[in-house]
Design a protein around this motif. Structure first.
Motif, PDB file in Angstrom:
ATOM      1  N   PRO A 197      -0.114   8.698  -9.395  1.00  0.00           N
ATOM      2  CA  PRO A 197       1.034   9.606  -9.528  1.00  0.00           C
ATOM      3  C   PRO A 197       1.339  10.389  -8.251  1.00  0.00           C
ATOM      4  O   PRO A 197       2.450  10.883  -8.081  1.00  0.00           O
ATOM      5  N   LEU A 198       0.364  10.503  -7.337  1.00  0.00           N
ATOM      6  CA  LEU A 198       0.573  11.227  -6.086  1.00  0.00           C
ATOM      7  C   LEU A 198       0.880  10.283  -4.921  1.00  0.00           C
ATOM      8  O   LEU A 198       1.083  10.733  -3.796  1.00  0.00           O
ATOM      9  N   GLY A 199       0.905   8.978  -5.176  1.00  0.00           N
ATOM     10  CA  GLY A 199       1.133   8.005  -4.115  1.00  0.00           C
ATOM     11  C   GLY A 199       2.608   7.855  -3.787  1.00  0.00           C
ATOM     12  O   GLY A 199       3.473   7.972  -4.659  1.00  0.00           O
ATOM     13  N   LEU A 200       2.906   7.604  -2.523  1.00  0.00           N
ATOM     14  CA  LEU A 200       4.282   7.419  -2.048  1.00  0.00           C
ATOM     15  C   LEU A 200       4.357   6.190  -1.155  1.00  0.00           C
ATOM     16  O   LEU A 200       3.628   6.091  -0.161  1.00  0.00           O
ATOM     17  N   LYS A 201       5.229   5.260  -1.524  1.00  0.00           N
ATOM     18  CA  LYS A 201       5.481   4.070  -0.709  1.00  0.00           C
ATOM     19  C   LYS A 201       6.676   4.334   0.197  1.00  0.00           C
ATOM     20  O   LYS A 201       7.694   4.835  -0.269  1.00  0.00           O
ATOM     21  N   SER A 202       6.574   3.972   1.459  1.00  0.00           N
ATOM     22  CA  SER A 202       7.692   4.174   2.383  1.00  0.00           C
ATOM     23  C   SER A 202       7.640   3.147   3.500  1.00  0.00           C
ATOM     24  O   SER A 202       6.547   2.722   3.914  1.00  0.00           O
ATOM     25  N   ASP A 203       8.822   2.743   3.978  1.00  0.00           N
ATOM     26  CA  ASP A 203       8.876   1.842   5.129  1.00  0.00           C
ATOM     27  C   ASP A 203       8.939   2.614   6.444  1.00  0.00           C
ATOM     28  O   ASP A 203       9.115   2.020   7.513  1.00  0.00           O
ATOM     29  N   ALA A 204       8.793   3.931   6.382  1.00  0.00           N
ATOM     30  CA  ALA A 204       8.757   4.742   7.601  1.00  0.00           C
ATOM     31  C   ALA A 204       7.442   4.513   8.335  1.00  0.00           C
ATOM     32  O   ALA A 204       6.375   4.506   7.707  1.00  0.00           O
ATOM     33  N   PRO A 205       7.461   4.319   9.662  1.00  0.00           N
ATOM     34  CA  PRO A 205       6.203   4.156  10.405  1.00  0.00           C
ATOM     35  C   PRO A 205       5.391   5.448  10.404  1.00  0.00           C
ATOM     36  O   PRO A 205       5.920   6.534  10.147  1.00  0.00           O
ATOM     37  N   MET A 206       4.106   5.329  10.720  1.00  0.00           N
ATOM     38  CA  MET A 206       3.213   6.482  10.632  1.00  0.00           C
ATOM     39  C   MET A 206       3.597   7.595  11.599  1.00  0.00           C
ATOM     40  O   MET A 206       3.408   8.779  11.293  1.00  0.00           O
ATOM     41  N   ASP A 207       4.162   7.269  12.773  1.00  0.00           N
ATOM     42  CA  ASP A 207       4.534   8.340  13.699  1.00  0.00           C
ATOM     43  C   ASP A 207       5.672   9.188  13.133  1.00  0.00           C
ATOM     44  O   ASP A 207       5.740  10.407  13.368  1.00  0.00           O
ATOM     45  N   VAL A 208       6.554   8.587  12.344  1.00  0.00           N
ATOM     46  CA  VAL A 208       7.626   9.347  11.691  1.00  0.00           C
ATOM     47  C   VAL A 208       7.040  10.248  10.605  1.00  0.00           C
ATOM     48  O   VAL A 208       7.432  11.414  10.464  1.00  0.00           O
ATOM     49  N   LEU A 239       0.835  -1.210   0.000  1.00  0.00           N
ATOM     50  CA  LEU A 239       0.000   0.000   0.000  1.00  0.00           C
ATOM     51  C   LEU A 239       0.868   1.259   0.000  1.00  0.00           C
ATOM     52  O   LEU A 239       2.094   1.192  -0.084  1.00  0.00           O
ATOM     53  N   PHE A 240       0.211   2.429   0.051  1.00  0.00           N
ATOM     54  CA  PHE A 240       0.965   3.677  -0.041  1.00  0.00           C
ATOM     55  C   PHE A 240       0.185   4.819   0.592  1.00  0.00           C
ATOM     56  O   PHE A 240      -1.003   4.694   0.914  1.00  0.00           O
ATOM     57  N   LEU A 241       0.876   5.938   0.783  1.00  0.00           N
ATOM     58  CA  LEU A 241       0.282   7.162   1.320  1.00  0.00           C
ATOM     59  C   LEU A 241       0.051   8.169   0.209  1.00  0.00           C
ATOM     60  O   LEU A 241       0.729   8.138  -0.820  1.00  0.00           O
ATOM     61  N   SER A 242      -0.866   9.077   0.432  1.00  0.00           N
ATOM     62  CA  SER A 242      -1.085  10.188  -0.486  1.00  0.00           C
ATOM     63  C   SER A 242      -0.674  11.482   0.220  1.00  0.00           C
ATOM     64  O   SER A 242      -1.228  11.829   1.271  1.00  0.00           O
TER      65      SER A 242
END
Length: 578
Positions: free
Chosen positions: A455-466, A416-419
């Protein structure tokens, strides 16, 4: 076909195949699916070459084992006969016969190894492809004409008009198509069940959901073969009708920005579930969401022991109702015993409290979804290289190369990813540029990439608090208006960041494709580029949004002309009264 009949047909050319399409909507055809067919051909070409490579590796291993057995057998024989041979030397006997016997034994072993190698080589037959829902047969014809090394393509349909159209198109494409493509009137489910483990590739591209075909499809693929599957019921898979999705696929979807990637992972979970019932499991090589559908390419293997790893690849998703925070709950885990044997255990949980630790709102729970990698990066690289080397042979080259380029740069192990826009909407703040946000994540010691889905999505292994700490630091430099204290954004901003974000531009903040300004997200080539009307339905004015006014008006005018011709013929040639 008579010359006067050709007036009712139009010739459609795609790739190296040509088909005859009737003016009426008798057989389904969608021009938009050229992207789907092109990427399928690219994957199929890579599969053929990978299959040969894997077979050569098996041959070399068997040859090495055969030579080692020959050598070890000779050594044992020499050791066992050493005393007798020395004794014969002392008595003045001739040693020739013993050496001859050993040489003959080794020669026989080598001949047996060579015969075994020839036998194994003979077992690798050219791949057979099954297109379970063929309609006009365009896809089957393109496979036969454009993919080298395929021996046969079997095209099925349970609609009589479609099978007639497919057979007509096979003849229209000449001797090569006639020798490779077969068309049968059959129910795909019954046909696949009655032909278990017979096809190297099975292609499912239904109008709507593939769920009813999955159980028979996973049984029809040979061990190590490939299943290519499309799902166009995106409203169901993306959370519009969660209960329907659960009944069809066994997973509950969530309506987040990542819903299209979640749709891919739900489809993979469903295929894995069907495969597990027959001691089989899947290995995804490519999973794509584009246009109005999802398309997955998975290899299917048989192994009762490897099948036990399935719970490790699945997770439930907890999505906060107040902010963009989401968390994954693995279904299973493993533990090692004292004797180093592996035990399979249920996953630890829960991974979240009753309310979100960031904004204080409750969670929705969805899934299970496939949380393991959905692409094989080695395959993606090979497919992309093949596409670039044969760009003239792909009508949709620009689109599929852009998608494959973006996929090649995705983080494979991050589900999954963040926007970024949704994060800013929660806080009611101005949005940092993607480069600045990426840099802050990288400077914090985590990885980040884009996604081919959005195109606006970002995948990251950073936790949500970071992630939220980075956004708090951004808001400190770019203040926002005061909001009601009970809103999610106000609750998040009320907390002090524990991480001080560094927004200095990082070297890896741009991907290689972005740095080279390679196009990654292309606009549709024409208007009304999307799903089309199901075959057999009459085209009316209410279908303008799907087909466009020109197509609808042209079809209606054609029907009026046909009706006028029929009336004219009746007037000119009245039937004699009895």
């Amino acid at each position: 076909m008579a010359a006067e009949d050709l007036n009712d047909y139009s010739i459609i050319k795609e790739g190296e195949a040509e088909i005859l399409m009737h003016a009426k909507n008798e057989v389904f055809y969608n021009k938009t699916q050229v992207n789907n067919r092109d990427i399928s051909i690219a994957v199929l070409r890579t599969f053929v070459s990978k299959r040969k490579e894997e077979h050569e590796v098996v041959l070399s291993k068997r040859a090495i084992n055969a030579s080692e057995k020959c050598a070890s057998g000779s050594t044992v024989e020499e050791t066992s006969n050493e005393f007798d041979v020395n004794k014969e030397k002392l008595n003045g006997e001739i040693e020739g016969p013993e050496e001859i016997l050993q040489d003959e034994s080794c020669a026989i072993s080598k001949q047996t190894a060579k015969a075994t190698e020839r036998k194994v080589q003979g077992q690798l037959k050219p791949p057979r492809v099954l297109e379970a829902l063929s309609a006009s047969g365009l896809r089957a014809l393109r496979y036969a004409r454009e993919v080298e090394g395929i021996s046969q393509v079997v095209a099925l349909d349970n609609d009589k008009a479609s099978v007639e159209a497919c057979r007509r198109n096979i003849k229209f494409n000449g001797s090569l198509a006639c020798s490779k493509v077969e068309s049968h009137l059959a129910d795909a489910r019954v046909y696949m069940l009655s032909h278990p483990k017979e096809f190297d590739v099975v292609d499912l591209d239904p109008y709507g959901s593939p769920s009813v075909f999955l159980d028979s499809a996973v049984q029809s693929v040979v061990d190590g073969g490939m299943l290519m599957c499309t799902a166009t019921d995106m409203a169901v898979l993306c959370g519009g009708n969660g209960e329907v999705c659960y009944s069809k696929y066994g997973s509950y979807p969530l309506r987040g920005k990542y819903c299209h990637e979640m749709a891919l992972r739900i489809l993979l979970t469903s295929i894995e579930s069907h495969a597990n019932r027959y001691k089989r499991y899947i290995v995804p090589v490519l999973s794509v969401q584009m246009d109005f559908y999802v398309r997955v390419f998975v290899r299917i293997y048989t192994s009762a022991s490897a099948m036990k790893n399935t719970p490790l690849k699945l997770s439930y998703v907890y999505q906060c109702t107040g902010c963009d925070s989401f968390h994954l709950q693995p279904i299973g885990r493993t533990a090692s015993n004292k004797n180093n044997s592996i035990r399979y255990l249920p996953g630890f949980g829960p991974v979240v409290p009753q309310v979100c630790s960031d904004c204080g709102k409750k969670f929705n729970m969805g899934g299970p979804i496939w949380s393991a990698p959905i692409h094989d990066q080695e395959w993606v690289t090979s497919i992309l290289e093949d596409v670039k080397s044969m760009k003239d042979r792909y009508p949709a080259y620009d689109r599929i190369s852009a998608i494959l380029t973006t996929i090649s740069e995705e983080l494979p192990d991050v589900p999954l990813f963040l926007s970024l826009h949704n994060l800013c909407a929660t806080l009611k703040c101005t949005s940092p540029s993607a480069v600045i946000f990426r840099s802050a994540v990288i400077n914090a010691g985590y990885r980040i990439s884009g996604t081919h889905v959005n195109p606006l999505g970002l995948k990251s292994d950073a936790p949500m608090d970071v992630i939220w700490d980075i956004m708090r630091c951004w808001v400190k430099n770019h203040p926002v208006k005061a909001q009601p204290p009970d809103q999610s954004g106000s609750v998040i901003l009320a907390k002090e960041p524990t991480l001080q974000a560094n927004f200095a531009r990082a070297v890896a903040s741009l991907s290689k494709a972005q740095a080279k300004k390679v196009a990654r997200f292309l606009p549709n080539p024409e208007r009304h580029w999307g799903p089309k009307l199901r075959a057999g339905r009459q085209i009316t004015t209410k279908h303008i949004s799907l087909l466009g006014p020109e197509v609808v008006n042209g079809h209606l005018n054609h029907e009026e002309d046909v009706e006028a011709d029929v009336k004219r013929q009746k007037i000119e040639d009245p039937t004699p009264s009895s």
